[in-house]
Scaffold this motif. Sequence first.
Motif, mmCIF file in Angstrom:
data_model
loop_
_atom_site.group_PDB
_atom_site.id
_atom_site.type_symbol
_atom_site.label_atom_id
_atom_site.label_comp_id
_atom_site.label_asym_id
_atom_site.label_seq_id
_atom_site.Cartn_x
_atom_site.Cartn_y
_atom_site.Cartn_z
ATOM 1 N N GLY A 145 19.844 0.701 3.228
ATOM 2 C CA GLY A 145 19.834 -0.479 4.017
ATOM 3 C C GLY A 145 18.443 -0.315 4.828
ATOM 4 O O GLY A 145 17.849 -1.687 5.181
ATOM 5 N N LEU A 146 18.098 0.659 5.793
ATOM 6 C CA LEU A 146 17.224 1.254 6.464
ATOM 7 C C LEU A 146 16.066 0.903 5.462
ATOM 8 O O LEU A 146 14.808 0.608 5.601
ATOM 9 N N THR A 147 16.001 1.736 4.893
ATOM 10 C CA THR A 147 14.602 1.709 3.729
ATOM 11 C C THR A 147 14.219 -0.059 3.182
ATOM 12 O O THR A 147 13.059 -0.157 3.338
ATOM 13 N N THR A 148 15.477 -0.350 2.908
ATOM 14 C CA THR A 148 14.836 -1.645 3.005
ATOM 15 C C THR A 148 14.257 -2.414 3.555
ATOM 16 O O THR A 148 13.329 -3.523 3.631
ATOM 17 N N ILE A 149 14.984 -2.299 4.807
ATOM 18 C CA ILE A 149 14.184 -3.095 6.081
ATOM 19 C C ILE A 149 12.758 -2.556 6.457
ATOM 20 O O ILE A 149 11.594 -3.348 6.361
ATOM 21 N N ALA A 150 12.480 -1.276 6.169
ATOM 22 C CA ALA A 150 11.344 -0.456 6.312
ATOM 23 C C ALA A 150 10.213 -0.738 5.314
ATOM 24 O O ALA A 150 8.774 -1.726 5.811
ATOM 25 N N ILE A 151 10.718 -1.364 3.688
ATOM 26 C CA ILE A 151 9.325 -1.879 3.134
ATOM 27 C C ILE A 151 9.123 -3.131 2.832
ATOM 28 O O ILE A 151 8.294 -3.493 2.832
ATOM 29 N N LYS A 152 10.119 -4.583 3.487
ATOM 30 C CA LYS A 152 9.710 -5.743 3.763
ATOM 31 C C LYS A 152 8.717 -5.450 4.894
ATOM 32 O O LYS A 152 7.697 -6.424 4.935
ATOM 33 N N SER A 153 8.390 -4.563 6.272
ATOM 34 C CA SER A 153 7.628 -4.050 6.613
ATOM 35 C C SER A 153 6.131 -4.184 6.274
ATOM 36 O O SER A 153 4.965 -4.448 7.100
ATOM 37 N N ALA A 154 6.269 -3.540 4.913
ATOM 38 C CA ALA A 154 4.654 -3.396 4.620
ATOM 39 C C ALA A 154 4.843 -4.064 2.782
ATOM 40 O O ALA A 154 3.498 -3.765 2.632
ATOM 41 N N THR A 155 5.084 -4.739 3.044
ATOM 42 C CA THR A 155 4.720 -5.430 1.856
ATOM 43 C C THR A 155 4.496 -7.462 2.201
ATOM 44 O O THR A 155 5.396 -7.717 3.077
ATOM 45 N N THR A 156 3.927 -7.781 1.041
ATOM 46 C CA THR A 156 3.886 -9.537 1.488
ATOM 47 C C THR A 156 5.797 -9.933 0.023
ATOM 48 O O THR A 156 5.211 -11.152 0.481
ATOM 49 N N PHE A 174 1.080 -1.263 0.264
ATOM 50 C CA PHE A 174 0.177 0.258 -0.177
ATOM 51 C C PHE A 174 1.271 1.419 0.166
ATOM 52 O O PHE A 174 2.041 1.368 0.691
ATOM 53 N N LEU A 175 0.452 2.229 -1.016
ATOM 54 C CA LEU A 175 1.111 3.580 -0.666
ATOM 55 C C LEU A 175 1.210 3.813 0.578
ATOM 56 O O LEU A 175 2.697 4.388 0.477
ATOM 57 N N GLU A 176 0.532 4.385 1.206
ATOM 58 C CA GLU A 176 0.552 4.979 2.036
ATOM 59 C C GLU A 176 1.219 4.665 3.043
ATOM 60 O O GLU A 176 1.979 5.474 3.775
ATOM 61 N N GLN A 177 1.548 3.099 2.877
ATOM 62 C CA GLN A 177 2.174 2.887 4.146
ATOM 63 C C GLN A 177 3.714 3.163 3.839
ATOM 64 O O GLN A 177 4.256 2.717 4.209
ATOM 65 N N LEU A 178 4.179 2.643 2.291
ATOM 66 C CA LEU A 178 5.517 2.611 2.022
ATOM 67 C C LEU A 178 5.609 3.824 2.889
ATOM 68 O O LEU A 178 6.893 3.957 2.680
ATOM 69 N N LEU A 179 4.976 4.971 2.640
ATOM 70 C CA LEU A 179 5.600 6.401 2.450
ATOM 71 C C LEU A 179 5.401 6.815 3.938
ATOM 72 O O LEU A 179 6.796 7.252 4.805
ATOM 73 N N ARG A 180 4.836 5.920 4.667
ATOM 74 C CA ARG A 180 4.827 6.247 6.611
ATOM 75 C C ARG A 180 6.498 5.640 6.534
ATOM 76 O O ARG A 180 7.171 6.244 7.546
ATOM 77 N N VAL A 181 6.645 4.916 6.378
ATOM 78 C CA VAL A 181 8.181 3.632 6.630
ATOM 79 C C VAL A 181 8.963 3.865 6.550
ATOM 80 O O VAL A 181 10.241 4.197 7.028
ATOM 81 N N MET A 182 8.964 4.279 4.380
ATOM 82 C CA MET A 182 10.047 4.931 4.153
ATOM 83 C C MET A 182 10.323 5.814 4.537
ATOM 84 O O MET A 182 11.688 6.725 4.443
ATOM 85 N N GLY A 183 9.197 7.161 5.415
ATOM 86 C CA GLY A 183 10.073 8.427 5.991
ATOM 87 C C GLY A 183 10.684 8.509 6.676
ATOM 88 O O GLY A 183 11.085 8.819 7.166
ATOM 89 N N LEU A 184 10.091 7.589 7.665
ATOM 90 C CA LEU A 184 11.113 6.815 9.069
ATOM 91 C C LEU A 184 11.971 6.750 8.364
ATOM 92 O O LEU A 184 13.831 6.990 8.968
ATOM 93 N N ALA A 185 12.394 5.926 7.417
ATOM 94 C CA ALA A 185 13.958 5.139 7.532
ATOM 95 C C ALA A 185 14.756 6.751 6.728
ATOM 96 O O ALA A 185 16.391 5.648 6.711
ATOM 97 N N THR A 186 14.045 7.404 6.319
ATOM 98 C CA THR A 186 15.277 8.075 5.389
ATOM 99 C C THR A 186 15.594 9.115 6.243
ATOM 100 O O THR A 186 16.917 10.770 6.222
ATOM 101 N N ALA A 187 15.665 8.888 7.365
ATOM 102 C CA ALA A 187 16.457 9.468 8.550
ATOM 103 C C ALA A 187 17.962 9.965 8.529
ATOM 104 O O ALA A 187 18.227 10.915 8.846
ATOM 105 N N PRO A 188 18.592 8.865 8.786
ATOM 106 C CA PRO A 188 20.094 8.342 8.447
ATOM 107 C C PRO A 188 20.584 9.980 7.111
ATOM 108 O O PRO A 188 22.227 9.926 7.017
#
Length: 203
Positions: A134-145, A94-108
């Motif tokens: 690396g962090l965005t990859t982990i974040a995306i994994k949490s938001a997809t099958t 879901f696009l909105e979920q990706l936006l949420r987790v990748m926003g946080l993962a962009t912090a570095p």
Amino acid sequence: MGWLRRLIYLDTTVFDDVRSDPTATISGVLIAAAAFLISGIGGWLWWRLNDFGASGDVFLNSAIAGSLLALALWGLWIFLTFVTLTQVFRERAFLEQLLRVMGLATAPMALMGFMFIPGISFGIGVAALALTFGLTTIAIKSATTADQAQVLVANLVGFLVWASVLTLASSANATTTKPHAPGIFLYNTVTSVFDDLVNPTGE
């Protein structure tokens, strides 16, 4: 701040909480925007401390406009990741979920704010990019099958487009010191200016 604190402690379960929290959408965008702005300021400080000249132009074009461009392209990065996951790999996301987790993962990306430190500025820039990817990859994994390999490919597609456009934007106007890209991408501007000085005819 609580999410960022958990991220600093390498608690990646924070992405599960952020993914399902509707209030995290705006927060994710703000975190990414702040990280890009800090990276832009760090690159500008590096430029200024190395006395490359025209620091006022670089501040406006790199730290401000470049950070805004990086944020806009970050949106494209997320969209391309989403399309790759859902249309190429046919996995749920879901696009909105990706936006949420990748926003946080962009912090570095904010680590580029320390690029002004002499001797290790390039290393800091590279480390910030690597940590973000690396962090965005982990974040995306949490938001997809999708499985890990599919997530890696999908994220790489978006990241490569994001980084490639910013690299081009940092050199397109290098001779007039108008690099429209923040942080470590300023290294490309310096290289382009040097090449123009050494070989002004382009031969």
